[in-house]
Write a protein that holds these residues in place. Structure first.
Motif, PDB file in Angstrom:
ATOM      1  N   GLN A 179       0.810  -1.215   0.000  1.00  0.00           N
ATOM      2  CA  GLN A 179       0.000   0.000   0.000  1.00  0.00           C
ATOM      3  C   GLN A 179       0.844   1.267   0.000  1.00  0.00           C
ATOM      4  O   GLN A 179       0.355   2.347   0.308  1.00  0.00           O
ATOM      5  N   GLN A 227      -0.297  11.233  -2.505  1.00  0.00           N
ATOM      6  CA  GLN A 227       0.019  11.740  -1.172  1.00  0.00           C
ATOM      7  C   GLN A 227      -1.232  12.040  -0.339  1.00  0.00           C
ATOM      8  O   GLN A 227      -1.227  11.858   0.872  1.00  0.00           O
ATOM      9  N   HIS A 228      -2.282  12.494  -0.997  1.00  0.00           N
ATOM     10  CA  HIS A 228      -3.468  12.956  -0.281  1.00  0.00           C
ATOM     11  C   HIS A 228      -4.445  11.831   0.035  1.00  0.00           C
ATOM     12  O   HIS A 228      -5.050  11.804   1.109  1.00  0.00           O
ATOM     13  N   THR A 229      -4.600  10.874  -0.875  1.00  0.00           N
ATOM     14  CA  THR A 229      -5.616   9.824  -0.731  1.00  0.00           C
ATOM     15  C   THR A 229      -5.127   8.741   0.221  1.00  0.00           C
ATOM     16  O   THR A 229      -3.960   8.327   0.162  1.00  0.00           O
ATOM     17  N   GLN A 230      -6.002   8.276   1.082  1.00  0.00           N
ATOM     18  CA  GLN A 230      -5.648   7.209   2.019  1.00  0.00           C
ATOM     19  C   GLN A 230      -5.242   5.937   1.265  1.00  0.00           C
ATOM     20  O   GLN A 230      -5.772   5.640   0.185  1.00  0.00           O
ATOM     21  N   ASP A 231      -4.306   5.195   1.858  1.00  0.00           N
ATOM     22  CA  ASP A 231      -3.777   3.993   1.218  1.00  0.00           C
ATOM     23  C   ASP A 231      -4.885   3.034   0.811  1.00  0.00           C
ATOM     24  O   ASP A 231      -4.891   2.484  -0.300  1.00  0.00           O
ATOM     25  N   GLU A 232      -5.841   2.792   1.726  1.00  0.00           N
ATOM     26  CA  GLU A 232      -6.905   1.832   1.460  1.00  0.00           C
ATOM     27  C   GLU A 232      -7.799   2.279   0.309  1.00  0.00           C
ATOM     28  O   GLU A 232      -8.238   1.451  -0.508  1.00  0.00           O
ATOM     29  N   ILE A 233      -8.038   3.576   0.199  1.00  0.00           N
ATOM     30  CA  ILE A 233      -8.885   4.094  -0.879  1.00  0.00           C
ATOM     31  C   ILE A 233      -8.159   4.000  -2.221  1.00  0.00           C
ATOM     32  O   ILE A 233      -8.762   3.656  -3.248  1.00  0.00           O
ATOM     33  N   ARG A 234      -6.853   4.280  -2.215  1.00  0.00           N
ATOM     34  CA  ARG A 234      -6.068   4.127  -3.446  1.00  0.00           C
ATOM     35  C   ARG A 234      -6.097   2.675  -3.913  1.00  0.00           C
ATOM     36  O   ARG A 234      -6.295   2.387  -5.094  1.00  0.00           O
TER      37      ARG A 234
END
Length: 256
Positions: free
Chosen positions: A35, A145-152
């Protein structure tokens, strides 16, 4: 590490494309186990490479032709003595399902990804060495950088689903072709082996198996009429040279 290494050489452009796609599917699978930013960059890079493969040929039609060909060859075995009819019916059913899934996919493979403006900007820059770095693509940098790992990860898996029907068809085709014949013991005298192929048989893939601990690897070249194998000594610091030892190995000439 496995005790053996299998080397494969496709004998036509269709199987060459299938093997490249299989490699890319595995690459994205591996990238999606992590992630981090670099994992997700690698996953997206793999999908962009897939789109490039699809743009170079009418892959959907090629896949459908291959599945229809495999299905016809398997159907011809129905009345052969000793054939497990239940297993054969299951294979034919799986092939039909894969064919139906490709028929249902009305748009081109990966069309949704091609029409995505965010991905289009990344694709444009990906042909330039280092072209997707932060200052070239600030929107990409922001997303990473901005988006949460899980959402990416969830978004990448959603994009990867675009290729599922193709992946199923490619993997089943390769599984059937590889399983069409087993390995046989062979010997390459002076590190060289050559064999003619029956042009009436649909040979598609040459497979060479070697123990992982040997000091050489095979270079395979060939077409529909014959193929050659040269066993080359591995040296990371200079051009490989052919060994002149007698080399025992296992060979599978896959035709289906």
């Amino acid at each position: 590490m496995s005790d053996t290494i299998i080397f494969e050489q496709p004998l036509n452009e269709r199987i060459r494309t299938f093997l490249r796609l299989e490699f890319l599917f595995k690459r994205v699978d591996n990238a999606l186990t992590g992630q981090t930013e670099m994992h997700h960059r690698d996953a997206l890079d793999g999908m962009i490479n897939m789109l490039s493969v699809f743009e170079r040929s009418d892959l959907k039609q090629e896949l459908m032709k291959e599945i229809e060909r495999l299905s016809a060859n398997l159907s011809a075995l129905e009345n052969t003595p000793g054939v497990d009819k239940q297993a054969l019916d299951a294979l034919l059913s799986d092939l039909d399902e894969n064919l139906d899934a490709l028929h249902i996919q009305k748009s081109g493979i990966g069309q949704t990804l091609r029409e995505n403006e965010f991905l289009y900007s990344i694709r444009q820059r990906s042909t330039i060495p280092g072209g997707t770095c932060d200052f070239d693509l600030p929107s990409y940098h922001y997303w990473l950088q901005h988006t949460q790992d899980e959402i990416r990860t969830e978004q990448l898996r959603l994009w990867f689903k675009e290729f599922q029907s193709v992946r199923n068809a490619v993997e089943m085709s390769l599984r059937l072709i590889r399983g069409s014949v087993g390995f046989r013991e062979e010997v390459a005298k002076d590190g060289f082996f050559q064999r003619s192929l029956d042009s009436n048989q649909p040979y598609q893939l040459i497979r060479v198996e070697l123990p992982a601990l040997v000091d050489f690897f095979p270079e395979v070249s060939g077409g529909k009429h014959r193929f050659t194998i040269r066993f080359m000594l591995f040296d990371i610091s200079q051009r490989p040279q052919q060994t002149f030892e007698e080399v025992p190995f296992k060979l599978s000439c896959c035709a289906m």
